[in-house]
Motif scaffolding. Structure first.
Motif, PDB file in Angstrom:
ATOM      1  N   GLU A 164       1.549 -32.377 -13.505  1.00  0.00           N
ATOM      2  CA  GLU A 164       2.305 -31.273 -12.474  1.00  0.00           C
ATOM      3  C   GLU A 164       2.111 -31.694 -11.113  1.00  0.00           C
ATOM      4  N   ASP A 165       0.842 -32.400 -10.683  1.00  0.00           N
ATOM      5  CA  ASP A 165       0.756 -32.849  -9.396  1.00  0.00           C
ATOM      6  C   ASP A 165       1.670 -33.722  -8.997  1.00  0.00           C
ATOM      7  N   ALA A 166       1.981 -34.853  -9.685  1.00  0.00           N
ATOM      8  CA  ALA A 166       2.803 -35.875  -9.562  1.00  0.00           C
ATOM      9  C   ALA A 166       4.262 -35.416  -9.303  1.00  0.00           C
ATOM     10  N   ILE A 167       4.669 -34.318 -10.179  1.00  0.00           N
ATOM     11  CA  ILE A 167       5.866 -33.639 -10.409  1.00  0.00           C
ATOM     12  C   ILE A 167       6.246 -33.036  -8.919  1.00  0.00           C
ATOM     13  N   TYR A 168       4.966 -32.295  -8.565  1.00  0.00           N
ATOM     14  CA  TYR A 168       5.204 -31.518  -7.409  1.00  0.00           C
ATOM     15  C   TYR A 168       5.630 -32.543  -6.278  1.00  0.00           C
ATOM     16  N   ALA A 169       4.976 -33.466  -6.199  1.00  0.00           N
ATOM     17  CA  ALA A 169       5.246 -34.422  -5.103  1.00  0.00           C
ATOM     18  C   ALA A 169       6.478 -35.035  -5.149  1.00  0.00           C
ATOM     19  N   ASN A 170       6.945 -35.217  -6.446  1.00  0.00           N
ATOM     20  CA  ASN A 170       8.405 -35.668  -6.614  1.00  0.00           C
ATOM     21  C   ASN A 170       9.571 -34.674  -6.165  1.00  0.00           C
ATOM     22  N   MET A 171       9.106 -33.235  -6.489  1.00  0.00           N
ATOM     23  CA  MET A 171      10.101 -32.232  -6.239  1.00  0.00           C
ATOM     24  C   MET A 171      10.195 -32.028  -4.472  1.00  0.00           C
ATOM     25  N   LEU A 172       8.731 -32.212  -3.890  1.00  0.00           N
ATOM     26  CA  LEU A 172       8.792 -31.945  -2.471  1.00  0.00           C
ATOM     27  C   LEU A 172       9.825 -33.010  -2.000  1.00  0.00           C
ATOM     28  N   GLN A 173       9.689 -34.344  -2.372  1.00  0.00           N
ATOM     29  CA  GLN A 173      10.389 -35.563  -2.035  1.00  0.00           C
ATOM     30  C   GLN A 173      12.045 -35.278  -2.223  1.00  0.00           C
ATOM     31  N   LEU A 174      12.171 -34.929  -3.498  1.00  0.00           N
ATOM     32  CA  LEU A 174      13.600 -34.537  -3.703  1.00  0.00           C
ATOM     33  C   LEU A 174      14.361 -33.374  -2.844  1.00  0.00           C
ATOM     34  N   MET A 175      13.517 -32.312  -2.877  1.00  0.00           N
ATOM     35  CA  MET A 175      14.174 -31.090  -1.960  1.00  0.00           C
ATOM     36  C   MET A 175      13.989 -31.888  -0.389  1.00  0.00           C
ATOM     37  N   VAL A 200      13.176 -40.618  -5.006  1.00  0.00           N
ATOM     38  CA  VAL A 200      11.763 -40.300  -5.347  1.00  0.00           C
ATOM     39  C   VAL A 200      10.963 -41.373  -5.810  1.00  0.00           C
ATOM     40  N   ASP A 201       9.466 -41.347  -5.764  1.00  0.00           N
ATOM     41  CA  ASP A 201       8.548 -42.133  -6.491  1.00  0.00           C
ATOM     42  C   ASP A 201       8.786 -41.465  -7.754  1.00  0.00           C
ATOM     43  N   SER A 202       9.682 -41.809  -8.879  1.00  0.00           N
ATOM     44  CA  SER A 202       9.750 -40.990 -10.027  1.00  0.00           C
ATOM     45  C   SER A 202       8.819 -41.602 -11.156  1.00  0.00           C
ATOM     46  N   PRO A 220      24.240 -29.659  -9.010  1.00  0.00           N
ATOM     47  CA  PRO A 220      24.242 -28.821  -7.692  1.00  0.00           C
ATOM     48  C   PRO A 220      23.219 -27.727  -7.718  1.00  0.00           C
ATOM     49  N   LEU A 221      22.524 -27.601  -8.711  1.00  0.00           N
ATOM     50  CA  LEU A 221      21.465 -26.528  -8.768  1.00  0.00           C
ATOM     51  C   LEU A 221      20.070 -27.360  -8.350  1.00  0.00           C
ATOM     52  N   LEU A 222      19.922 -28.533  -8.257  1.00  0.00           N
ATOM     53  CA  LEU A 222      18.636 -29.387  -8.168  1.00  0.00           C
ATOM     54  C   LEU A 222      17.849 -28.925  -6.948  1.00  0.00           C
ATOM     55  N   ILE A 223      18.587 -28.572  -5.680  1.00  0.00           N
ATOM     56  CA  ILE A 223      17.690 -28.130  -4.780  1.00  0.00           C
ATOM     57  C   ILE A 223      17.093 -26.817  -4.942  1.00  0.00           C
ATOM     58  N   PHE A 224      17.668 -26.027  -5.725  1.00  0.00           N
ATOM     59  CA  PHE A 224      17.030 -24.680  -5.926  1.00  0.00           C
ATOM     60  C   PHE A 224      16.054 -24.782  -7.190  1.00  0.00           C
ATOM     61  N   ILE A 225      16.248 -25.843  -7.946  1.00  0.00           N
ATOM     62  CA  ILE A 225      15.246 -26.055  -9.046  1.00  0.00           C
ATOM     63  C   ILE A 225      13.839 -26.464  -8.462  1.00  0.00           C
ATOM     64  N   ALA A 226      13.963 -27.457  -7.303  1.00  0.00           N
ATOM     65  CA  ALA A 226      13.172 -27.920  -6.763  1.00  0.00           C
ATOM     66  C   ALA A 226      12.389 -27.026  -5.998  1.00  0.00           C
ATOM     67  N   HIS A 227      12.929 -26.108  -5.260  1.00  0.00           N
ATOM     68  CA  HIS A 227      12.304 -24.917  -4.576  1.00  0.00           C
ATOM     69  C   HIS A 227      11.330 -24.019  -5.460  1.00  0.00           C
ATOM     70  N   CYS A 228      11.992 -23.797  -6.606  1.00  0.00           N
ATOM     71  CA  CYS A 228      11.642 -22.774  -7.573  1.00  0.00           C
ATOM     72  C   CYS A 228      10.210 -23.658  -8.169  1.00  0.00           C
ATOM     73  N   TYR A 229      10.347 -24.835  -8.466  1.00  0.00           N
ATOM     74  CA  TYR A 229       9.296 -25.616  -9.112  1.00  0.00           C
ATOM     75  C   TYR A 229       8.019 -25.587  -8.052  1.00  0.00           C
ATOM     76  N   ILE A 230       8.382 -25.859  -6.902  1.00  0.00           N
ATOM     77  CA  ILE A 230       7.428 -25.861  -5.731  1.00  0.00           C
ATOM     78  C   ILE A 230       6.811 -24.520  -5.687  1.00  0.00           C
ATOM     79  N   SER A 231       7.379 -23.722  -5.773  1.00  0.00           N
ATOM     80  CA  SER A 231       6.956 -22.007  -5.514  1.00  0.00           C
ATOM     81  C   SER A 231       6.101 -21.894  -6.694  1.00  0.00           C
ATOM     82  N   LEU A 232       6.257 -22.121  -8.018  1.00  0.00           N
ATOM     83  CA  LEU A 232       5.544 -22.060  -9.308  1.00  0.00           C
ATOM     84  C   LEU A 232       4.433 -22.813  -9.115  1.00  0.00           C
ATOM     85  N   TYR A 233       4.271 -24.012  -8.522  1.00  0.00           N
ATOM     86  CA  TYR A 233       3.297 -24.931  -8.440  1.00  0.00           C
ATOM     87  C   TYR A 233       2.064 -24.097  -7.454  1.00  0.00           C
TER      88      TYR A 233
END
Length: 181
Positions: free
Chosen positions: A24-35, A66-68, A86-99
């Motif tokens: 989850e920590d690595a994915i958090y970094a990926n989602m920050l990069q993606l967003m 990202v560093d996937s 088209p929802l990826l930015i919203f998904i990334a934002h939600c993941y970041i909030s959950l994390y």
């Protein structure tokens, strides 16, 4: 279906899967990069929405942004197959909030006119820390505010900038001047 509902469902499932896999920590970094990438490179969203790319090319493009990791790549493949790019930015934002909620992280953005030093950075982090929350401080340098600072957290904003103070004085002078006329 509602964008927020769909995005949160994908984010919750992905967070649960990433936690189960221990990444989850690595994915958090990926989602920050993606967003960040999706916000900075607006053309990327248009390219992903266009018909010129195959699904494999879309996955490769999103993974190169990202560093996937394999877990991230699997998730991106699922999103692309379900045509939810088209929802990826919203998904990334939600993941970041959950994390951040799960890890007890308080996101703070500090905007100043000039860069701050380590001592001031530590003081700001200590001042905004609530309970046992870990402060994740993002700094922005914006000379337009002239001086002072703007501190933003999840739901609060403290604007102690010179620009705002000048604007307040201007409004007060206009208000006083209208009373005289």
């Amino acid at each position: 279906m509602n964008t927020g509902v769909v995005s949160m469902r994908y984010a919750k499932s992905f967070f649960a899967y990433a936690t189960e896999q221990g990444v989850e920590d690595a994915i958090y970094a990926n989602m920050l990069q993606l967003m960040h990438t999706l916000q900075q490179v607006r053309e990327l969203t248009a390219v992903l929405a266009g018909p010129s790319l195959t699904n494999d090319e879309r996955v490769a493009l999103l993974c190169s942004a990202v560093d996937s990791s394999p877990v991230y790549e699997d998730f991106i493949r699922l999103v692309v197959e379900k045509e939810r790019e088209p929802l990826l930015i919203f998904i990334a934002h939600c993941y970041i909030s959950l994390y951040r909620k799960a890890k007890n992280i308080l996101a703070v953005t500090l905007t100043t006119a000039v860069p701050i030093d380590d001592g001031l950075r530590a003081k700001v982090s200590a001042a905004v820390a609530r309970g046992d929350k870990v402060v994740e401080l993002t700094e922005k340098v914006t000379p337009d505010i002239i001086g002072g600072f703007v501190c933003e957290t999840d739901s609060h904003r403290l604007d102690a900038s010179i620009k705002r103070q000048i604007r307040d004085v201007e409004k007060e002078l206009i208000k006083q001047n209208r009373k005289l006329v």
